[in-house]
Design a protein around this motif. Structure first.
Motif, PDB file in Angstrom:
ATOM      1  N   ASN A 166      19.853  81.614  93.096  1.00  0.00           N
ATOM      2  CA  ASN A 166      20.166  82.320  91.849  1.00  0.00           C
ATOM      3  C   ASN A 166      21.052  83.539  92.112  1.00  0.00           C
ATOM      4  O   ASN A 166      21.963  83.842  91.328  1.00  0.00           O
ATOM      5  CB  ASN A 166      18.876  82.752  91.158  1.00  0.00           C
ATOM      6  CG  ASN A 166      18.094  81.573  90.617  1.00  0.00           C
ATOM      7  OD1 ASN A 166      18.659  80.509  90.361  1.00  0.00           O
ATOM      8  ND2 ASN A 166      16.797  81.737  90.435  1.00  0.00           N
ATOM      9  N   THR A 220      12.611  83.661  99.172  1.00  0.00           N
ATOM     10  CA  THR A 220      12.549  82.302  98.633  1.00  0.00           C
ATOM     11  C   THR A 220      13.947  81.741  98.474  1.00  0.00           C
ATOM     12  O   THR A 220      14.899  82.468  98.147  1.00  0.00           O
ATOM     13  CB  THR A 220      11.831  82.249  97.265  1.00  0.00           C
ATOM     14  OG1 THR A 220      12.680  82.801  96.252  1.00  0.00           O
ATOM     15  CG2 THR A 220      10.497  82.975  97.290  1.00  0.00           C
ATOM     16  N   THR A 280      14.927  79.591  96.207  1.00  0.00           N
ATOM     17  CA  THR A 280      15.301  79.540  94.791  1.00  0.00           C
ATOM     18  C   THR A 280      15.951  80.841  94.359  1.00  0.00           C
ATOM     19  O   THR A 280      16.977  80.850  93.656  1.00  0.00           O
ATOM     20  CB  THR A 280      14.072  79.260  93.913  1.00  0.00           C
ATOM     21  OG1 THR A 280      13.471  78.033  94.323  1.00  0.00           O
ATOM     22  CG2 THR A 280      14.461  79.145  92.447  1.00  0.00           C
ATOM     23  N   THR A 281      15.372  81.969  94.768  1.00  0.00           N
ATOM     24  CA  THR A 281      15.952  83.263  94.429  1.00  0.00           C
ATOM     25  C   THR A 281      17.307  83.443  95.100  1.00  0.00           C
ATOM     26  O   THR A 281      18.246  83.984  94.502  1.00  0.00           O
ATOM     27  CB  THR A 281      15.001  84.402  94.856  1.00  0.00           C
ATOM     28  OG1 THR A 281      13.728  84.211  94.237  1.00  0.00           O
ATOM     29  CG2 THR A 281      15.552  85.758  94.451  1.00  0.00           C
ATOM     30  N   ARG A 297      11.323  71.009  95.458  1.00  0.00           N
ATOM     31  CA  ARG A 297      12.464  70.528  94.666  1.00  0.00           C
ATOM     32  C   ARG A 297      12.796  69.079  95.008  1.00  0.00           C
ATOM     33  O   ARG A 297      13.150  68.289  94.125  1.00  0.00           O
ATOM     34  CB  ARG A 297      13.667  71.435  94.927  1.00  0.00           C
ATOM     35  CG  ARG A 297      14.970  70.983  94.273  1.00  0.00           C
ATOM     36  CD  ARG A 297      14.950  71.073  92.753  1.00  0.00           C
ATOM     37  NE  ARG A 297      16.215  70.610  92.221  1.00  0.00           N
ATOM     38  CZ  ARG A 297      17.284  71.391  92.046  1.00  0.00           C
ATOM     39  NH1 ARG A 297      17.228  72.696  92.347  1.00  0.00           N
ATOM     40  NH2 ARG A 297      18.398  70.892  91.560  1.00  0.00           N
ATOM     41  N   MET A 324      20.566  71.007  96.701  1.00  0.00           N
ATOM     42  CA  MET A 324      20.344  71.914  95.579  1.00  0.00           C
ATOM     43  C   MET A 324      21.658  72.533  95.111  1.00  0.00           C
ATOM     44  O   MET A 324      21.921  72.629  93.910  1.00  0.00           O
ATOM     45  CB  MET A 324      19.361  73.018  95.985  1.00  0.00           C
ATOM     46  CG  MET A 324      17.939  72.536  96.240  1.00  0.00           C
ATOM     47  SD  MET A 324      16.832  73.836  96.884  1.00  0.00           S
ATOM     48  CE  MET A 324      16.791  75.003  95.519  1.00  0.00           C
ATOM     49  N   GLU A 345       9.587  75.998  98.384  1.00  0.00           N
ATOM     50  CA  GLU A 345      10.284  75.642  97.143  1.00  0.00           C
ATOM     51  C   GLU A 345      11.377  74.597  97.351  1.00  0.00           C
ATOM     52  O   GLU A 345      11.723  73.859  96.422  1.00  0.00           O
ATOM     53  CB  GLU A 345      10.869  76.899  96.470  1.00  0.00           C
ATOM     54  CG  GLU A 345      12.025  77.554  97.211  1.00  0.00           C
ATOM     55  CD  GLU A 345      11.557  78.471  98.330  1.00  0.00           C
ATOM     56  OE1 GLU A 345      12.409  79.114  98.957  1.00  0.00           O
ATOM     57  OE2 GLU A 345      10.336  78.550  98.572  1.00  0.00           O
TER      58      GLU A 345
END
Length: 305
Positions: free
Chosen positions: A224, A218, A220-221, A103, A239, A99
């Motif tokens: 978050n 991941t 991304t998680t 991105r 990011m 991921e």
């Protein structure tokens, strides 16, 4: 064996004369005669008898002439196919990425689309090594080098990670702004079976950070969860720096700044579409280099420190 030599045999057998064979091959008769004799000398057999009525194949010639004729027919068939080959060349290129690399590509999607031209790119999400041997994937982006000489690695640039926390978390835990962050703050991390970020696990071990109670597989998680105020985490600077709710606490870490490579099979690299895709992806990485290394956001890092 040279196909040009067999052309002489085939033409002489069809035309039954040196002059006719020479004309068919756009050669002079003396040139063809010398080359034919030279070939006969090399193979150690006379292939034609020169008679008043023309060339007559010998027993040795009768064995070779059908094979030369087959080669001519195959060469003619190949010539008819050649104009159509470009139409059947590879036009869809699949690139396997996690991921984070996905991105990178999607952040540069407008430029990437323009650079690809008529080539179609499929971005396939994967944390596993791609099986290049089965040609299921043409390209893969990762930070380690291939272990077989059938694969080639092309460096794209560097990608850096740093420590981040949410603004709320940092406000409530002032020690996050100091070296006490490693002992006093909650941390978020990766599941132990995730082999994609082993360097991050080792780095956290060297800092003697308590094993994170909340883990994921991941990036991304993880980002978050960090935004939600659950703790501190190692995140890609490109990011995290762009997220308004995250605070950079260390700046880019040298220990976690690694080269990015695009991996391709030696044979597949010769496909024009694959070369176009590789060049396009390399250009995206070059354009984003300041963001990927965090060197374009030193002001925010200084303010946090």
């Amino acid at each position: 064996m040279n196909w040009d030599d067999l052309k002489l045999i085939d033409a002489a057998a069809r035309m039954r004369s040196l002059s006719g064979a020479a004309k068919a091959l756009n050669l002079s008769q003396p040139q063809l005669s010398r080359r034919l004799k030279s070939f006969e000398d090399r193979v150690g057999a006379r292939l034609f008898d020169r008679t008043p009525s023309g060339l007559k194949p010998t027993e040795a010639g009768l064995r070779l002439i059908p094979l030369a004729a087959d080669m001519r027919r195959n060469a003619d068939a190949a010539s008819r196919v050649l104009p159509d080959l470009s139409g059947s060349a590879l036009k869809v290129v699949r690139v396997a990425v996690d991921e984070v690399r996905a991105r990178v590509l999607t952040d540069g999607i407008e430029d990437l689309t323009a650079l690809l031209g008529d080539v179609e790119l499929e971005i396939i999400s994967s944390h596993l090594d791609a099986d290049h041997q089965t040609r299921g994937i043409e390209l893969q982006i990762r930070n380690c080098l291939p272990e077989t000489d059938t694969l080639i690695a092309r460096k794209l640039g560097d990608l850096a990670y740093g420590v981040y926390g949410s603004r709320t978390f940092v406000t409530e835990h002032p020690s996050a702004l100091t070296d006490r962050r490693y002992s006093d703050c909650n941390w978020l991390g990766f599941a132990p079976d995730d082999l994609w970020y082993p360097a991050h696990v080792r780095w956290m071990e060297t800092k003697e950070i308590v094993r994170p109670k909340i883990r994921t597989n991941t990036m991304t998680t993880l980002l978050n969860m960090t935004v939600s105020g659950s703790g501190l985490a190692l995140l890609p600077v490109f990011m995290a720096d762009s997220h308004p709710d995250l605070v950079p606490l260390t700046g880019p870490l040298d220990d976690l700044t690694n080269p990015e490579h695009i991996i391709v099979h030696r044979d597949v690299r010769r496909e024009p579409a694959v070369r176009i895709a590789m060049d396009a992806i390399a250009r995206i990485y070059k354009n984003m280099a300041p963001r990927l290394t965090g060197r374009g956001n030193t002001e925010a890092v200084s303010a946090a420190e």
